[in-house]
Design a protein around this motif. Structure first.
Motif: not given
Length: 99
Positions: A49-57
């Motif tokens: 989830s942390a990785n996806v959150s960085r990409h989404l940001a």
């Protein structure tokens, strides 16, 4: 690109840089089907989830996705669907060069 000032060229380059990462392209493709939260995207991408959150940001920073908070969850959706025309054109060019 004819006549664009250097500052604008830098913004164009940054936009392409955002699209130059396979996980971000996968996230955009998933969001093409409809909005999702981080957990749903993480499972679909086999990422944390942390990785996806960085990409989404990063995608949000460049105006490609929009975030909407609902209670304790945040949902993401495509903000600029014109990105798909660009991706389809590039994918068609790359596919045409195979083999």
């Amino acid at each position: 690109m004819d006549g664009l000032p250097p500052g604008e060229l830098a913004r164009v380059a940054a936009y392409f840089h955002v699209l130059a990462e396979p996980t971000r392209l996968q996230i955009l493709n998933l969001l093409r089907e409809g909005e999702c939260n981080v957990g749903q995207l993480a499972r679909a991408c086999a990422c944390t989830s942390a990785n996806v959150s960085r990409h989404l940001a990063l995608l949000a920073q460049h105006g490609l996705v929009r975030r909407e908070g609902r209670g304790t969850a945040a949902y993401y959706r495509i903000a600029d669907s014109s990105v798909f025309a660009l991706c389809e054109r590039v994918c068609g060019q790359v596919a045409g060069r195979r083999g």
